[in-house]
Enzyme design. Structure first.
Site, PDB file in Angstrom:
ATOM      1  NE  ARG A  81      -3.506   0.212   2.781  1.00  0.00           N
ATOM      2  CZ  ARG A  81      -4.055   0.558   3.940  1.00  0.00           C
ATOM      3  NH1 ARG A  81      -3.856  -0.186   5.006  1.00  0.00           N
ATOM      4  NH2 ARG A  81      -4.796   1.642   4.029  1.00  0.00           N
ATOM      5  CB  VAL A 117       0.159 -12.058   5.049  1.00  0.00           C
ATOM      6  CG1 VAL A 117       0.388 -10.812   5.886  1.00  0.00           C
ATOM      7  CG2 VAL A 117       0.422 -13.305   5.887  1.00  0.00           C
ATOM      8  CG  ASN A 119      -3.568  -6.014   3.036  1.00  0.00           C
ATOM      9  OD1 ASN A 119      -4.444  -6.603   3.647  1.00  0.00           O
ATOM     10  ND2 ASN A 119      -2.573  -5.399   3.641  1.00  0.00           N
ATOM     11  CG  HIS A 174      -6.980  -6.806   7.545  1.00  0.00           C
ATOM     12  ND1 HIS A 174      -6.764  -6.407   8.846  1.00  0.00           N
ATOM     13  CD2 HIS A 174      -5.805  -6.594   6.900  1.00  0.00           C
ATOM     14  CE1 HIS A 174      -5.517  -5.982   8.980  1.00  0.00           C
ATOM     15  NE2 HIS A 174      -4.920  -6.082   7.812  1.00  0.00           N
TER      16      HIS A 174
END
Length: 310
Positions: A81, A117, A119, A174
């Site tokens: 990100r 894990v 995203n 999440h």
């Protein structure tokens, strides 16, 4: 026991090192597409063994053949990100990466447990499960452990108490729609609402929801990795040692909480077979509405992604 970590970036490398230190596997493989990076980091980890007092065999590789017969695979691969970027912005880019990685994993390992894990976490867990063909109990997303840890740390910081005395439960996707459940949050068994004002709790809940973005904004480049890696290790440890820990993880629900077929964070029992039980806890209607709304966002994104794949 053989564990493979896919992705030698900050999260992957930190996860691999903590797994090696805890000697949760006799053999640990760190794999990345960039030549030299996993080899160098793995060698550095291995050379710390005499001082760190562990004997885990750590190998770095660019070849999926080296992951053969892995018992557990942790997928951290994906684009990071950037400031101002939501997890959903990463959707199409990282879906292709996770789909490719999962396919290659399954070529060399018949029945691994996969911990995702990458995203956007819940959606990438759906992608990995779909591509792997594994039972849903063996594909798990790391979300609630991290989100709950953040909520616990903020409460401990607010009260000036040990984080070990704070328990918390953060459900849902999440992302910004996660659901920190205040009624199940305690300090040494004392309901947090008895210790902190409702207004201040609401502020801590909001900080938890934006906890990942807060770190991204501080770092400018990259994202959180110490807390995510530590959260992964807690999950893997429960699986490897069959500890039956009750942890909040992203799993595929089968009608629990009025949600069907969507990966979303809820309390589960983790053991040697992966997800061994899903707990359907009693929620206030407001929290249940938020959880279902969170799941709906995940479901809509998964359907959009599936449609784009034809």
């Amino acid at each position: 026991m053989k564990i493979t970590v896919i992705g030698a970036g900050n999260v992957g490398a930190t996860t691999a090192f903590r797994l090696a230190e805890k000697q949760l596997a006799r053999e640990l493989v760190l794999l990345d597409v960039v030549e030299g990076i996993p080899q160098g980091k793995a060698l550095d980890m291995y050379e710390s063994g005499p001082v760190g007092l562990f004997d885990t065999k750590v190998t770095g590789s660019n070849d999926y053949a080296d992951t053969a017969n892995s018992d557990i695979v942790v997928i951290t691969a994906g684009l990071p990100r950037k400031p101002g970027m939501t997890r959903e912005d990463l959707l199409s880019m990282n879906a292709g990466i996770v789909r490719e990685v999962t396919g290659r994993i399954m070529e060399h390992s018949k029945n691994p447990i996969i911990v995702v894990v990458s995203n956007p976490l819940d959606i990438m867990t759906h992608v990995a499960w779909q591509k792997s063909g594994l039972p849903k109990e063996r594909v798990i997303g790391m979300a609630g452990v991290l989100d709950s840890a953040r909520f616990r740390s903020f409460i401990a910081m607010e009260l000036g108490v040990s984080m070990q005395d704070v328990t918390a439960c953060v459900l849902g996707g999440h992302g910004d729609a996660m659901v920190p459940v205040v009624k199940y949050t305690t300090v040494a068994g004392i309901p947090v609402a008895d210790l902190i004002s409702a207004e201040r709790i609401a502020e801590l809940v909001e900080r938890t929801r934006t906890g990942g973005a807060e770190i991204v904004n501080h770092l400018k480049q990259g994202s959180a990795f110490y807390a995510p890696a530590t959260s992964v290790v807690e999950m893997v440890e429960s699986i490897v040692l069959d500890r039956k820990r009750v942890l909040t993880c992203a799993v595929s629900l089968d009608g629990q909480y009025g949600i069907d077929g969507t990966f979303v964070g809820v309390p589960v029992k983790l053991g040697k077979n992966g997800v061994e039980h899903i707990y359907e806890i009693k929620l206030d209607q407001s929290d249940l509405d938020l959880l279902q709304k969170s799941a709906k966002i995940v479901d809509e994104n998964c359907k959009m992604l599936d449609a784009s794949q034809g």
